[in-house]
Motif scaffolding. Sequence first.
Motif, PDB file in Angstrom:
ATOM      1  N   ILE A  55       0.836  -1.197   0.000  1.00 52.52           N
ATOM      2  CA  ILE A  55       0.000   0.000   0.000  1.00 52.52           C
ATOM      3  C   ILE A  55       0.876   1.254   0.000  1.00 52.52           C
ATOM      4  CG2 ILE A  55      -1.756   1.303   1.263  1.00 52.52           C
ATOM      5  CD1 ILE A  55      -2.532  -1.415   2.606  1.00 52.52           C
ATOM      6  N   GLU A  56       0.587   2.148  -0.914  1.00 54.34           N
ATOM      7  CA  GLU A  56       1.180   3.482  -0.907  1.00 54.34           C
ATOM      8  C   GLU A  56       0.126   4.406  -0.318  1.00 54.34           C
ATOM      9  OE1 GLU A  56       3.684   6.585  -1.090  1.00 54.34           O
ATOM     10  OE2 GLU A  56       4.226   4.501  -1.513  1.00 54.34           O
ATOM     11  N   ALA A  57       0.481   5.179   0.694  1.00 48.84           N
ATOM     12  CA  ALA A  57      -0.483   6.040   1.389  1.00 48.84           C
ATOM     13  C   ALA A  57      -0.196   7.510   1.105  1.00 48.84           C
ATOM     14  CB  ALA A  57      -0.428   5.777   2.895  1.00 48.84           C
ATOM     15  N   LYS A  58      -1.235   8.226   0.731  1.00 46.38           N
ATOM     16  CA  LYS A  58      -1.141   9.674   0.499  1.00 46.38           C
ATOM     17  C   LYS A  58      -2.261  10.359   1.271  1.00 46.38           C
ATOM     18  CE  LYS A  58       2.164   9.440  -2.593  1.00 46.38           C
ATOM     19  NZ  LYS A  58       3.503   9.896  -2.264  1.00 46.38           N
ATOM     20  N   GLY A  95       4.247 -10.746  -5.683  1.00 51.93           N
ATOM     21  CA  GLY A  95       2.950 -11.411  -5.775  1.00 51.93           C
ATOM     22  C   GLY A  95       1.873 -10.742  -4.938  1.00 51.93           C
ATOM     23  N   ARG A  96       2.157  -9.562  -4.438  1.00 58.12           N
ATOM     24  CA  ARG A  96       1.189  -8.832  -3.603  1.00 58.12           C
ATOM     25  C   ARG A  96       0.134  -8.154  -4.471  1.00 58.12           C
ATOM     26  NH1 ARG A  96       3.372  -8.288   1.513  1.00 58.12           N
ATOM     27  NH2 ARG A  96       5.587  -8.770   1.565  1.00 58.12           N
ATOM     28  N   ARG A  97      -0.924  -7.757  -3.820  1.00 58.31           N
ATOM     29  CA  ARG A  97      -1.942  -6.922  -4.443  1.00 58.31           C
ATOM     30  C   ARG A  97      -1.599  -5.480  -4.071  1.00 58.31           C
ATOM     31  NH1 ARG A  97      -7.368  -9.167  -2.322  1.00 58.31           N
ATOM     32  NH2 ARG A  97      -8.240  -7.836  -3.908  1.00 58.31           N
ATOM     33  N   GLY A  98      -1.557  -4.603  -5.049  1.00 60.03           N
ATOM     34  CA  GLY A  98      -1.157  -3.223  -4.810  1.00 60.03           C
ATOM     35  C   GLY A  98      -2.334  -2.273  -4.728  1.00 60.03           C
ATOM     36  N   PHE A  99      -2.241  -1.336  -3.759  1.00 57.76           N
ATOM     37  CA  PHE A  99      -3.282  -0.329  -3.588  1.00 57.76           C
ATOM     38  C   PHE A  99      -2.661   1.017  -3.273  1.00 57.76           C
ATOM     39  CE2 PHE A  99      -5.606  -4.197  -2.844  1.00 57.76           C
ATOM     40  CZ  PHE A  99      -6.840  -3.947  -3.413  1.00 57.76           C
ATOM     41  N   LEU A 100      -3.348   2.068  -3.717  1.00 59.87           N
ATOM     42  CA  LEU A 100      -3.042   3.428  -3.312  1.00 59.87           C
ATOM     43  C   LEU A 100      -4.129   3.815  -2.322  1.00 59.87           C
ATOM     44  CD1 LEU A 100      -1.570   6.176  -3.574  1.00 59.87           C
ATOM     45  CD2 LEU A 100      -3.152   6.695  -5.464  1.00 59.87           C
ATOM     46  N   ALA A 101      -3.742   4.142  -1.095  1.00 58.90           N
ATOM     47  CA  ALA A 101      -4.691   4.611  -0.084  1.00 58.90           C
ATOM     48  C   ALA A 101      -4.606   6.131  -0.058  1.00 58.90           C
ATOM     49  CB  ALA A 101      -4.352   4.028   1.287  1.00 58.90           C
ATOM     50  N   VAL A 102      -5.740   6.793  -0.217  1.00 58.81           N
ATOM     51  CA  VAL A 102      -5.772   8.252  -0.261  1.00 58.81           C
ATOM     52  C   VAL A 102      -6.701   8.767   0.835  1.00 58.81           C
ATOM     53  CG1 VAL A 102      -6.285  10.284  -1.657  1.00 58.81           C
ATOM     54  CG2 VAL A 102      -5.422   8.221  -2.756  1.00 58.81           C
TER      55      VAL A 102
END
Length: 170
Positions: A55-58, A95-102
């Motif tokens: 997860i990338e968090a902004k 193999g992860r699932r990627g998400f951007l958390a905003v």
Amino acid sequence: MPRNDFEISLVRAYNIFFETNGIRGIAYRQKQSRYTYQPCDIVVDSLDPEWYLAIEAKSVNTRKTRKLYFSQHFTTDESGIHQLDRMNIFVRRSGRRGFLAVELRRGPGRSKEAWMIPLSEVLRAKNAGCSGLSLETIGSVYNSIKLVRAGEEYNIPKIDAGMDDSDNTF
């Protein structure tokens, strides 16, 4: 507000969720270093593929901007590789699932709102030439998942297994 409050809140929310629901999993923040680029902000480890995440968090002040700009809010390393592309490489290799958390901060007296957007949707917008993600439509256009708040804490929803980034072609 310290820059990483949203990250800390997300990590805490995931760990509470796992403990409350008896799921074997742990969320933690990636160590940050001044001279190296991290692939994402938060790593979630679990034997259950649904919860094996990057997860990338902004956190964005909506009074100062109308978009989460790909050039302004994300970094490019010394090789010219964009932060979202570095994350995509990490997601594919791990193999992860990627998400951007905003997180949308609307100012004093107004509640915060947060969304999880599949990395494939974010990359699709970036690679289509969009300058960024519109904060106005972030919850309706990008197959986003809303993180519901209970008081000052976020609650983690079940993520649709169909939101898998392993099939994107970016």
